[in-house]
Design an enzyme around this catalytic site. Sequence first.
Site, mmCIF file in Angstrom:
data_model
loop_
_atom_site.group_PDB
_atom_site.id
_atom_site.type_symbol
_atom_site.label_atom_id
_atom_site.label_comp_id
_atom_site.label_asym_id
_atom_site.label_seq_id
_atom_site.Cartn_x
_atom_site.Cartn_y
_atom_site.Cartn_z
ATOM 1 C CB CYS A 76 42.762 30.328 44.105
ATOM 2 S SG CYS A 76 41.910 31.709 43.280
ATOM 3 C CG HIS A 146 45.410 31.215 40.670
ATOM 4 N ND1 HIS A 146 44.508 30.454 41.390
ATOM 5 C CD2 HIS A 146 46.645 30.761 41.049
ATOM 6 C CE1 HIS A 146 45.136 29.604 42.137
ATOM 7 N NE2 HIS A 146 46.447 29.773 41.958
ATOM 8 C CB CYS A 276 38.742 51.439 16.739
ATOM 9 S SG CYS A 276 39.941 50.998 18.018
ATOM 10 C CG HIS A 345 37.352 48.677 20.727
ATOM 11 N ND1 HIS A 345 37.557 49.176 19.452
ATOM 12 C CD2 HIS A 345 36.018 48.501 20.844
ATOM 13 C CE1 HIS A 345 36.390 49.294 18.844
ATOM 14 N NE2 HIS A 345 35.436 48.900 19.666
#
Length: 1285
Positions: A76, A146, A276, A345
């Site tokens: 692409c 993309h 977390c 996270h």
Amino acid sequence: MSGTFSRCMCTPAARVFWNAGQVFCTRCLSARSLLSPELQDTDLGAVGLFYKPRDKLHWKVPIGIPQVECTPSGCCWLSAVFPLARMTSGNHNFLQRLVKVADVLYRDGCLAPRHLRELQVYERGCNWYPITGPVPGMGLFANSMHVSDQPFPGATHVLTNSPLPQQACRQPFCPFEEAHSSVYRWKKFVVFTDSSLNGRSRMMWTPESDDSAALEVLPPELERQVEILIRSFPAHHPVDLADWELTESPENGFSFNTSHSCGHLVQNPDVFDGKCWLSCFLGQSVEVRCHEEHLADAFGYQTKWGVHGKYLQRRLQVRGIRAVVDPDGPIHVEALSCPQSWIRHLTLDDDVTPGFVRLTSLRIVPNTEPTTSRIFRFGAHKWYGAAGKRARAKRAAKSEKDSAPTPKVALPVPTCGITTYSPPTDGSCGWHVLAAIMNRMINGDFTSPLTQYNRPEDDWASDYDLVQAIQCLRLPATVVRNRACPNAKYLIKLNGVHWEVEVRSGMAPRSLSRECVVGVCSEGCVAPPYPADGLPKRALEALASAYRLPSDCVSSGIADFLANPPPQEFWTLDKMLTSPSPERSGFSSLYKLLLEVVPQKCGATEGAFIYAVERMLKDCPSSKQAMALLAKIKVPSSKAPSVSLDECFPTDVLADFEPASQERPQSSGAAVVLCSPDAKEFEEAAPEEVQESGHKAVHSALLAEGPNNEQVQVVAGEQLKLGGCGLAVGNAHEGALVSAGLINLVGGNLSPSDPMKENMLNSREDEPLDLSQPAPASTTTLVREQTPDNPGSDAGALPVTVREFVPTGPILCHVEHCGTESGDSSSPLDLSDAQTLDQPLNLSLAAWPVRATASDPGWVHGRREPVFVKPRNAFSDGDSALQFGELSESSSVIEFDRTKDAPVVDAPVDLTTSNEALSVVDPFEFAELKRPRFSAQALIDRGGPLADVHAKIKNRVYEQCLQACEPGSRATPATREWLDKMWDRVDMKTWRCTSQFQAGRILASLKFLPDMIQDTPPPVPRKNRASDNAGLKQLVAQWDRKLSVTPPPKPVGPVLDQIVPPPTDIQQEDVTPSDGPPHAPDFPSRVSTGGSWKGLMLSGTRLAGSISQRLMTWVFLKFSPTSQLLCSHFSRRGALWLQVIGCLQVSFYLLSCSVVLTRYSDAFPYWVSFLVLCGVFVWVFLVLGWLLLYFYSRLHPTQSVLLVTTIRRSVMLSFWLLSSANFGNLCAALWSAPQASYVSFLASYSVGHVISGMFSYVYACLQIWPFLLFMWCPRGVVTSVGESV
């Protein structure tokens, strides 16, 4: 776009690019034709059809031939060559720029952020913009995998040199890491795939659009992977499935997708806990972390993806800390699969978590700490908490060619109709809503079967309480916030301050995730069908047994009930109202009718009626018998003058308000022996009739040693009745037996002067102890030590000293009872499943199933009752420090308070103990109930700086409860047990406290206590003593009585019969109970001697003083206006002299007036008569002021009490000044009487009286003027001014 020729004539080694689906040459800008088959390179895929490089390239395109023409699958980036060259060049250097861009991109076979920086696209005026609409001009469209020169489905950003109206993204932003993907369409999704150099492929999906039809169809070998991808991950996240451990079935897996609650990721609580973000609070205390976790959960911020970034930023600011960027920081920030992910996270591991990408590192510092590091912003559209901890090794990917079909999730059925149910407005509407939902699911009736239970406003169910209960009961219901979950069948809505529920009648129920229940799910959330066994068994009964608890404890009560349900063989009131049976409908209708009629006509509360019905249905074996028993309840006639609640129930079942049973006959005797297990011969002391008909129980008794508190818990048979029974304690080491009668445990009932009882005790002294008998039931004897405030004591007070020494083994306790069978229903404790002391005691509501009913908070299932051990230093009306008074059968705890520094009796009680006893405790040993750590009672027991504060609150609770009891019943065992249970209900409100400072704030106002007392009335409620003379007269009379009564002299020794003083607003005659057995032994003069001459003299003196005081007060109020306020400022003798002087001077003045008016002659000058009349006018004016004040106080007794009292004091002070001045004039006249004539004597007295009267007249006018002004003011003005004063 075309060059000199219509087709490219350049060498095949000339590079090509894609534009608008056509292949062009970078040299001549002409369209490139397909190469001959011998020149095509299959390793380059679509590029190899048009381009033949001179040298072998190091990169390959995995997509083979054939494929749709003019789609650069896997390449692409070829479509980015022309827009990049056009946007970063001018008209004269465009061709050179085009060759340059092609050279850079062909070098690596992809487009990456480093290539954009090398080509200097940002320096040449290009910027990334989020796509919010059509983009004019030239642009490069992209997403995470993309790029294209044309808009495509799933495009999120555009790179252009046009100044778009939206805000440009901050540099160095790039939506992708590497763009070289293939695009396919599958069902209603667009799928992007690519392959890296190491052979690992990434996949991403986006929703379809109108242009998706022109895309290639997904190859069949990728369908299984795409199903897992769409079910488990959100859109626009390029994922390598090899990084994740997958499951075959999605029902029990985890999913990051906002539309699916379950997925194919292995459910691991240590990995997917969403907590977390709590690592930011690792530097704080454990209490702070627990509080933050509870706060996020309670307010709905906690989701499976974590918490919102702005919320985390705010909580750090509240705690006085912040996050700064530090490359060496301990906390690492990661994003799911790509840096642009909204799922973040936080980890403490140095290795990158599989499936995540490392963004930066940070550390937490105080807000006040100066730092040069950049402050880390958590972001407004980021969620922290994706995983709990790092996986130690990368998970092996499952086989990509597994053809196992994925279970399809059915879409929600459109609703056919909505039915709304509005529950009763009794404060428990939230719990009625849940009951109505379950009643409709079980019985098809969309109403609440629960009885009404009035709750205070501060105990109404919150949305958090309802969510917790819904999850415990697994109901297909949601709490509606801004929008309703499309998969929820039952919608719970808050209408103002009232909970209501709607049901979608034409919709099948579905299992909802926590996000759906809370009401924060996304638009397209999907839920699996509701299983057939989704609703727990006896769920409705679990709610019925727990909904009377405090609202924040109901969910815990439901969970405990479901975890350990009580036996189901008996039909209780809750089971009859909730469980399906042929009699349920009729029973419910009849019960609601009786609940509405009977309490109203009997003058009882609904709570008392409910408790009476529960007692009547106790141990009912069938629903038919329960229906028959309920039908026996009589509805009182409207013509009957007064009907008690007992008269409405059958004769064999009385509506007894006391929780403890009173029907069982008293035990005729009991004996307790403490001895050592290594003794050769056990000693025993018990009445002979106990051996004949009693049953025996042998248990271990342990002594928990401490500096000031040793406790001996003796687990025995039934409830122990000390009145008229023998109690003996033996020591096997010394071989001596001490009779408890020497201690006078029952205030004289078991005294040393009773030879028959002593003989009965000593007659069984040498018999061995029988260890073969089982233990059918138990009671608890608590022996404690207490140091009195005053070490001195009366000679008649009987102290007890318990000496300590360490034995060699545990102590056995032998207890015998007689009179009833072991299976008596009133047995307080069932120790058939008791636990040993070295194991944790099961304190769940199933093991100790307390149900806080409206009339009895301690009523329990399964014929078991909790033992409420009252803490030390908290005594009610009639309690004593030495609780040796007679106890009724309602008492299950006997407290022996030992007094330090007291003389030892002839035979002291020696209790032996050993630490080794903890390991060999008898399995029937009973442990005292353990309260939560930060409850009010636990803080009192544990001591500390806040123990006194909570003890004062407890005393206030006892005082308010005592005011609701009839004065004569405050010392009865039933009242004392009611007080203890009321305190337990109050203490329950602090069971969820997570800090020692919360209990005091919750119980400070005690606003809920009056409603709690009304719902749970005392055994003998206080009668209404209001009369027609109520008002200010009664208030003033009480005030005057308190001022006039002399406080009794303080005794030399400690006062043992009144630890807590009575409230100051209780009348004096209400302090001493007039009926009922005494709770504790009184002074020797009252108990032992009774009618001695000292007591008669003391009572006679008090009676004479009271009579004289009342007589003088009455005479003074009738004949003298001197203020009663003086009685509180002067001594009693001084106030008496002032009263006498006032009466005398009024008499003398009336005598002088009578002489002047009756024996008028020329000898009296006119000015003397004038002065006398002026004096009369002064007296009349002041008397009229007094009368006006008196009548106004009767007309408005409650509006201006403080104002009336103030003016009353002023008027009385004016009278006192006038009386004092006139008395001085009288004395002066009498002193000059021998030298003056009769007429001059009266004249001088009148002149002096007028002078002093005018002074008092002016003073009285100044004081009475506000009173006369307020007499004619409206009520509202008087009320407001009175309150301001």
